[in-house]
Write a protein that holds these residues in place. Sequence first.
Motif, PDB file in Angstrom:
ATOM      1  N   LYS A  32       0.823  -1.203   0.000  1.00 34.31           N
ATOM      2  CA  LYS A  32       0.000   0.000   0.000  1.00 34.31           C
ATOM      3  C   LYS A  32       0.864   1.262   0.000  1.00 34.31           C
ATOM      4  N   LEU A  33       0.267   2.330  -0.556  1.00 36.79           N
ATOM      5  CA  LEU A  33       0.927   3.635  -0.481  1.00 36.79           C
ATOM      6  C   LEU A  33       0.596   4.342   0.824  1.00 36.79           C
ATOM      7  N   PHE A  34      -0.557   4.020   1.387  1.00 37.67           N
ATOM      8  CA  PHE A  34      -0.974   4.619   2.661  1.00 37.67           C
ATOM      9  C   PHE A  34      -1.469   3.511   3.572  1.00 37.67           C
ATOM     10  N   TYR A  35      -0.866   3.439   4.762  1.00 32.21           N
ATOM     11  CA  TYR A  35      -1.136   2.326   5.668  1.00 32.21           C
ATOM     12  C   TYR A  35      -2.170   2.721   6.718  1.00 32.21           C
ATOM     13  N   THR A  36      -3.064   1.803   7.023  1.00 30.74           N
ATOM     14  CA  THR A  36      -4.093   1.996   8.042  1.00 30.74           C
ATOM     15  C   THR A  36      -4.179   0.724   8.888  1.00 30.74           C
ATOM     16  N   PRO A  37      -4.811   0.752  10.061  1.00 32.76           N
ATOM     17  CA  PRO A  37      -5.421   1.904  10.741  1.00 32.76           C
ATOM     18  C   PRO A  37      -4.362   2.774  11.417  1.00 32.76           C
ATOM     19  N   LEU A  38      -4.744   3.996  11.762  1.00 33.18           N
ATOM     20  CA  LEU A  38      -3.815   4.937  12.371  1.00 33.18           C
ATOM     21  C   LEU A  38      -4.105   5.072  13.863  1.00 33.18           C
ATOM     22  N   THR A  39      -3.044   5.188  14.636  1.00 31.91           N
ATOM     23  CA  THR A  39      -3.160   5.333  16.080  1.00 31.91           C
ATOM     24  C   THR A  39      -1.928   6.034  16.623  1.00 31.91           C
ATOM     25  N   LEU A  40      -2.060   6.641  17.790  1.00 27.86           N
ATOM     26  CA  LEU A  40      -0.936   7.307  18.457  1.00 27.86           C
ATOM     27  C   LEU A  40      -0.331   6.431  19.550  1.00 27.86           C
ATOM     28  N   ASP A  41      -0.724   5.167  19.589  1.00 31.57           N
ATOM     29  CA  ASP A  41      -0.256   4.275  20.650  1.00 31.57           C
ATOM     30  C   ASP A  41       1.271   4.129  20.653  1.00 31.57           C
ATOM     31  N   ASN A  42       1.889   4.091  19.475  1.00 28.29           N
ATOM     32  CA  ASN A  42       3.348   3.939  19.420  1.00 28.29           C
ATOM     33  C   ASN A  42       4.055   5.096  20.116  1.00 28.29           C
ATOM     34  N   PHE A  47       7.042   7.173  25.082  1.00 31.68           N
ATOM     35  CA  PHE A  47       7.202   8.092  26.206  1.00 31.68           C
ATOM     36  C   PHE A  47       7.021   7.389  27.552  1.00 31.68           C
ATOM     37  N   GLU A  48       6.296   6.274  27.552  1.00 32.73           N
ATOM     38  CA  GLU A  48       6.110   5.523  28.795  1.00 32.73           C
ATOM     39  C   GLU A  48       7.298   4.610  29.100  1.00 32.73           C
ATOM     40  N   LYS A  49       7.975   4.115  28.052  1.00 34.83           N
ATOM     41  CA  LYS A  49       9.041   3.130  28.257  1.00 34.83           C
ATOM     42  C   LYS A  49      10.399   3.766  28.522  1.00 34.83           C
ATOM     43  N   ILE A  50      10.682   4.911  27.923  1.00 29.19           N
ATOM     44  CA  ILE A  50      11.992   5.552  28.085  1.00 29.19           C
ATOM     45  C   ILE A  50      11.792   7.045  28.362  1.00 29.19           C
ATOM     46  N   PRO A  51      12.754   7.686  29.032  1.00 32.76           N
ATOM     47  CA  PRO A  51      12.652   9.136  29.289  1.00 32.76           C
ATOM     48  C   PRO A  51      12.982   9.935  28.023  1.00 32.76           C
ATOM     49  N   LEU A  52      12.089   9.849  27.043  1.00 33.60           N
ATOM     50  CA  LEU A  52      12.363  10.438  25.742  1.00 33.60           C
ATOM     51  C   LEU A  52      12.516  11.951  25.815  1.00 33.60           C
TER      52      LEU A  52
END
Length: 262
Positions: A32-42, A47-52
């Motif tokens: 695909k040229l555009f991937y779905t579904p979209l989410t901000l979970d990553n 930010f939860e796993k490392i002190p980014l």
Amino acid sequence: MIVTAISMIYPFFAMLNLSLVPNGEIFNQGGKLFYTPLTLDNYVNVFEKIPLWKYFINSLFVAVVTTVGQVLFSALAGYAFARLKFKGRDILFLIILITMLVPPQVNIIPLFFLMRQFHWINTYQALILPGLFGGFGIFLMRQYFLGLPKDLEESAEIDGCNIFGTFFRILLPLAMPAVATLAIFTFVTSWNSFMWPLIVTNTEGMRTLPVGLAIFKGSFRELTLWGDLLACSVICTIPVVGVFILGKKYFINDILQGSVKE
């Protein structure tokens, strides 16, 4: 040019798009040229796993201070080599040019021992000071100042302006294309620096973003979370793109001035 632009822009677009796709769906997208579904979970996971934010602030502080210092010292040295006459000027400039031929990796060991003698290991001084000086910046600014007419300095001197006033009020503003070019190169180099920050930092609070990203990737065991890594990569890229956009006007002008003869 359009085809070339697309070939360079699409990998960045794909990185941004895939950073918004759940980890379990990244390899189920096909061609695909555009991937779905979209989410901000990553992004939330990162930010939860490392002190980014700490890594980001460290990288931003080091890159900004290094850039400002490099531009200031290079401009002053470049002006001195271009306009001032002093004994040994040409030999000293030749030595500076020779330093550009030395691979940066060769300097790591002596620099590390120097930082250790100063007790600067795991400090901002060790991250910043080695990047404040460079032969390329001095060479770039010297060549630009040589292209400016001397009549400007003579007129300023007649009006009673001293050498520092002439430099900061007249010549430096005229050299903004070279300053912007040097600032962009220095910021990108400092921001992407990995080897030196990895060597001179040993605590999580002093790590920069590239080092933190590498350690985060190394924390994976059996399954690599590509969505989280791509989210980190997008965050790493944003400041570099922003700096280039801010300095684009002067950067392009510098290129055009070098290609046009009066």
